[in-house]
Design a protein around this motif. Structure first.
Motif, PDB file in Angstrom:
ATOM      1  N   ILE A 134      11.214  37.263  50.748  1.00 13.79           N
ATOM      2  CA  ILE A 134      11.906  38.540  50.939  1.00 13.79           C
ATOM      3  C   ILE A 134      11.617  39.111  52.322  1.00 13.79           C
ATOM      4  CG2 ILE A 134      12.128  40.895  50.069  1.00 13.79           C
ATOM      5  CD1 ILE A 134      11.656  39.729  47.279  1.00 13.79           C
ATOM      6  N   ALA A 135      10.377  39.035  52.767  1.00 14.54           N
ATOM      7  CA  ALA A 135      10.051  39.498  54.118  1.00 14.54           C
ATOM      8  C   ALA A 135      10.785  38.647  55.150  1.00 14.54           C
ATOM      9  CB  ALA A 135       8.544  39.445  54.350  1.00 14.54           C
ATOM     10  N   GLY A 136      10.881  37.354  54.905  1.00 21.30           N
ATOM     11  CA  GLY A 136      11.618  36.476  55.804  1.00 21.30           C
ATOM     12  C   GLY A 136      13.088  36.844  55.872  1.00 21.30           C
ATOM     13  N   PHE A 138      14.334  39.799  55.400  1.00 20.89           N
ATOM     14  CA  PHE A 138      14.407  41.031  56.174  1.00 20.89           C
ATOM     15  C   PHE A 138      14.476  40.717  57.666  1.00 20.89           C
ATOM     16  CE2 PHE A 138      12.294  44.356  58.637  1.00 20.89           C
ATOM     17  CZ  PHE A 138      13.014  45.473  58.249  1.00 20.89           C
ATOM     18  N   TRP A 139      13.583  39.833  58.149  1.00 25.04           N
ATOM     19  CA  TRP A 139      13.539  39.524  59.576  1.00 25.04           C
ATOM     20  C   TRP A 139      14.734  38.691  60.018  1.00 25.04           C
ATOM     21  CZ3 TRP A 139      11.174  42.859  62.117  1.00 25.04           C
ATOM     22  CH2 TRP A 139      10.033  43.471  61.616  1.00 25.04           C
ATOM     23  N   VAL A 140      15.287  37.858  59.131  1.00 26.98           N
ATOM     24  CA  VAL A 140      16.519  37.142  59.464  1.00 26.98           C
ATOM     25  C   VAL A 140      17.659  38.137  59.642  1.00 26.98           C
ATOM     26  CG1 VAL A 140      18.284  35.584  58.523  1.00 26.98           C
ATOM     27  CG2 VAL A 140      15.876  34.930  58.445  1.00 26.98           C
ATOM     28  N   LEU A 141      17.751  39.117  58.750  1.00 22.37           N
ATOM     29  CA  LEU A 141      18.777  40.154  58.884  1.00 22.37           C
ATOM     30  C   LEU A 141      18.610  40.935  60.188  1.00 22.37           C
ATOM     31  CD1 LEU A 141      18.925  41.543  55.244  1.00 22.37           C
ATOM     32  CD2 LEU A 141      20.751  40.328  56.459  1.00 22.37           C
ATOM     33  N   VAL A 142      17.380  41.260  60.527  1.00 21.64           N
ATOM     34  CA  VAL A 142      17.125  41.953  61.795  1.00 21.64           C
ATOM     35  C   VAL A 142      17.572  41.084  62.964  1.00 21.64           C
ATOM     36  CG1 VAL A 142      15.302  42.797  63.343  1.00 21.64           C
ATOM     37  CG2 VAL A 142      15.271  43.416  60.928  1.00 21.64           C
TER      38      VAL A 142
END
Length: 159
Positions: A134-136, A138-142
C-alpha cells in the motif's frame, strides 16, 4: 494538526468518557492508543520516541493515525516535514488541474489527487505505511502525478 488539537481538548476535558461508554472494544482500544500517543508526544515533543518505538512499546500496535504515529515516533519536526511533503506533492500535482482542464494529464492528475486524498483520509483511522504494497502504491501514484505535471509544460503526452 487541527485533528490533534481537537483530540487533545476532547480527551483532556473528559468528554471522551461520555462517548466511550457505547463504543466497541476495538474502538475503545484505538482511543486508548491515541491517548497514549498524545501523552508520548507531550513527553517527547521535539525528537519523539524514535523510529517505530511506539509500535514496539505497545505490544505491537500502532496509533491508527498517520500524523499521531509520525509525531510520536519522529517528534514535531518529523510531523512538520511530513506535512510539508504532502503539501508539496499536492501543489506540484495540482497546479495543472486548474491551468489546463482539457488536457489528458488533467484526468490523470485529478484521479491521482483523489486517490491520495482518500489514502490520507483513511490514514486518520488506520496506519498503512508499514504495509509495503500500500505504501508502494502511494509512492507510485505520487510518481505518476509528478511525471504528469512535468510533462504538461514540455509538449509531451502520456499514452
Amino acid at each position: 494538526a487541527v485533528v490533534i488539537i481537537v483530540f487533545v481538548v476532547f480527551v483532556s476535558t473528559g468528554m471522551h468518557n461520555i462517548i466511550v461508554q457505547d463504543l466497541e472494544p476495538s474502538e475503545t482500544f484505538r482511543l486508548i492508543l491515541a491517548k497514549d500517543a498524545l501523552s508520548s508526544i507531550i513527553e517527547h515533543p521535539l525528537r519523539g520516541l524514535g523510529v517505530d518505538m511506539f509500535y514496539w512499546s505497545h505490544e505491537p500496535n500502532r496509533s491508527h493515525n498517520i500524523f499521531l504515529e509520525t509525531a510520536v515516533n519522529l517528534g514535531i519536526f518529523g510531523l512538520l516535514i511530513l506535512l510539508w511533503l504532502f503539501w508539496a506533492i499536492f501543489i506540484i500535482i495540482g497546479k495543472g488541474i486548474l491551468k489546463r482542464k482539457g488536457s489528458g494529464s488533467y484526468c490523470i492528475r485529478a484521479g491521482i489527487i483523489g486517490s491520495l486524498v482518500s489514502f490520507l483520509a483513511h490514514n486518520q483511522v488506520d496506519y498503512f505505511w508499514n504495509l509495503h504494497e500500500i505504501a508502494g502504491l502511494f509512492w507510485v501514484l505520487v510518481g505518476v502525478g509528478v511525471c504528469a505535471a512535468g510533462l504538461e509544460g514540455s509538449g509531451s503526452s502520456i499514452s
